[in-house]
Design an enzyme around this catalytic site. Structure first.
Site, PDB file in Angstrom:
ATOM      1  N   LYS A 185       1.836  38.047 -42.400  1.00 40.47           N
ATOM      2  CA  LYS A 185       2.727  38.300 -43.546  1.00 40.47           C
ATOM      3  C   LYS A 185       3.990  37.438 -43.402  1.00 40.47           C
ATOM      4  CE  LYS A 185       0.541  42.760 -43.992  1.00 40.47           C
ATOM      5  NZ  LYS A 185       0.612  44.135 -44.468  1.00 40.47           N
ATOM      6  N   GLU A 193      -8.756  47.035 -48.228  1.00 44.91           N
ATOM      7  CA  GLU A 193      -7.483  47.503 -47.689  1.00 44.91           C
ATOM      8  C   GLU A 193      -6.887  48.552 -48.620  1.00 44.91           C
ATOM      9  OE1 GLU A 193      -5.650  44.321 -44.891  1.00 44.91           O
ATOM     10  OE2 GLU A 193      -4.966  43.913 -46.915  1.00 44.91           O
ATOM     11  N   SER A 247      -3.576  49.608 -41.045  1.00 44.49           N
ATOM     12  CA  SER A 247      -3.231  50.363 -39.826  1.00 44.49           C
ATOM     13  C   SER A 247      -4.325  50.312 -38.770  1.00 44.49           C
ATOM     14  CB  SER A 247      -2.869  51.812 -40.179  1.00 44.49           C
ATOM     15  OG  SER A 247      -1.703  51.837 -40.994  1.00 44.49           O
ATOM     16  N   GLY A 271       0.414  49.442 -43.239  1.00 47.24           N
ATOM     17  CA  GLY A 271       1.718  49.591 -42.604  1.00 47.24           C
ATOM     18  C   GLY A 271       2.212  51.018 -42.505  1.00 47.24           C
ATOM     19  N   ASN A 282      -3.085  38.952 -40.165  1.00 48.14           N
ATOM     20  CA  ASN A 282      -2.210  38.552 -41.266  1.00 48.14           C
ATOM     21  C   ASN A 282      -0.775  38.776 -40.818  1.00 48.14           C
ATOM     22  OD1 ASN A 282      -0.787  38.236 -43.631  1.00 48.14           O
ATOM     23  ND2 ASN A 282      -1.729  39.964 -44.703  1.00 48.14           N
ATOM     24  N   HIS A 289      -4.069  39.847 -51.754  1.00 48.28           N
ATOM     25  CA  HIS A 289      -3.535  40.954 -50.944  1.00 48.28           C
ATOM     26  C   HIS A 289      -2.748  41.882 -51.861  1.00 48.28           C
ATOM     27  CE1 HIS A 289      -1.280  43.174 -47.966  1.00 48.28           C
ATOM     28  NE2 HIS A 289      -2.159  42.759 -47.077  1.00 48.28           N
ATOM     29  N   GLU A 293      -0.022  43.249 -51.503  1.00 46.18           N
ATOM     30  CA  GLU A 293       1.406  42.916 -51.599  1.00 46.18           C
ATOM     31  C   GLU A 293       1.640  41.806 -52.613  1.00 46.18           C
ATOM     32  OE1 GLU A 293       1.901  42.393 -47.383  1.00 46.18           O
ATOM     33  OE2 GLU A 293       1.631  44.549 -47.116  1.00 46.18           O
TER      34      GLU A 293
HETATM   35  P1  13P Z   1      -1.186  46.753 -41.188  1.00 44.15           P
HETATM   36  O1  13P Z   1      -2.254  46.453 -40.167  1.00 44.15           O
HETATM   37  O2  13P Z   1       0.196  46.431 -40.674  1.00 44.15           O
HETATM   38  O3  13P Z   1      -1.321  48.120 -41.740  1.00 44.15           O
HETATM   39  O4  13P Z   1      -1.409  45.731 -42.402  1.00 44.15           O
HETATM   40  C1  13P Z   1      -2.677  45.614 -42.951  1.00 44.15           C
HETATM   41  C2  13P Z   1      -2.683  44.465 -43.879  1.00 44.15           C
HETATM   42  O5  13P Z   1      -2.100  44.498 -44.941  1.00 44.15           O
HETATM   43  C3  13P Z   1      -3.426  43.252 -43.464  1.00 44.15           C
HETATM   44  O6  13P Z   1      -3.567  42.354 -44.524  1.00 44.15           O
END
Ligand code: 13P
Length: 244
Positions: free
Chosen positions: A13, A165, A204, A171, A11, A95, A97
């Site tokens: 983002k 997740e 992560s 992150g 992803n 997601h 976010e």
């Molecule tokens: P990270 O791997 O950067 O922690 O992000 C995970 C994520 O949100 C994937 O959709």
């Protein structure tokens, strides 16, 4: 029971300009006949170009969101059919976010997943608890409620993937213990509408922890954020999944 398919999904983002497609090309070149599915979900601006660039390779392309409606007066939004028309075969939905930044409810996510299915896309539906919810002992309640409310009727292993997740692991460089991941994935598997639906862990995931996460019984792959931006890192995660 049919075995769930293994999938390494990246992803990107809101990261990635045309020049960054070199990383996607490098990944595709490095992968020769991986045994797992490999997917990159770039920002919408790059979906068509990336699908063209990776055509014929082992790397598939997906979107990061779609609207619940098929078309119409929704300025700035993208329909599932538009993603499919651009060469996407998957779309990430729900997601954390988007749930946080755009107020998406699990009901909204289910509506988007229906639209994705209608357009022939595989929906990757994301779930996960906040740190406060984990600390309050509510993790299983939260993720099972999100599962029940976000996954629409008609979801099968052919059109749906679930990604667990934990919000606090995204992150941050922090991950749950292997036992905590296992507990959630076992509970999700027991409550899936189709037990062969693939279950991804996200939050992560890095080359250094991928192998131990993929060794967990009900983990079928990963949804990777930051480490999917570099071909070398994501390639190492794909290799770990191939070997699992
Ligand atoms: P990270 O791997 O950067 O922690 O992000 C995970 C994520 O949100 C994937 O959709």
């Amino acid at each position: 029971m049919t075995q769930a398919c293994k999938l390494a999904a990246g992803n990107w983002k809101m990261n990635g300009l045309r020049a960054d497609m070199a990383e996607a090309r490098a990944l595709a070149t490095a992968l020769t006949a991986p045994s797992c599915g490999v997917l990159l979900c770039p920002p919408a601006t790059l979906v068509a170009a990336m699908a063209d660039a990776l055509s014929g390779s082992a790397v598939m392309v997906g979107g990061q969101d779609c609207h619940a409606a098929a078309s119409g007066a929704h300025t700035g939004d993208i329909s599932a059919q538009m993603l499919a028309d651009s060469g996407a075969s998957y779309v990430i939905l729900g997601h954390s976010e988007r749930r946080a930044d755009h107020g998406e409810s699990s009901g909204d996510v289910a509506a988007k997943a229906r639209a994705a299915h209608a357009a022939g896309l595989i929906a990757i539906i994301c779930l996960g608890e906040t740190e406060a919810e984990r600390d309050a002992g509510q993790t299983l309640d939260v993720v099972l409620r999100q599962l029940a409310e976000s996954v629409p009727e008609g979801a099968t292993a052919a059109n749906t993937v679930i990604a667990y997740e934990p919000v606090w692991a995204i992150g941050t460089g922090r991950t749950p213990t292997l036992e905590q991941i296992s507990e959630v994935h076992d509970a999700l598997r027991a409550n899936l509408p189709d037990s062969a639906i693939s279950l991804l862990y996200g939050g992560s995931v890095k080359p250094g922890n991928a192998a131990e996460i993929f060794a967990i019984a009900n983990v079928d792959g990963a949804l990777v954020g930051g480490a999917s931006l570099k071909a070398a890192d994501f390639g190492a995660i794909v290799a770990a999944l191939d070997a699992a």
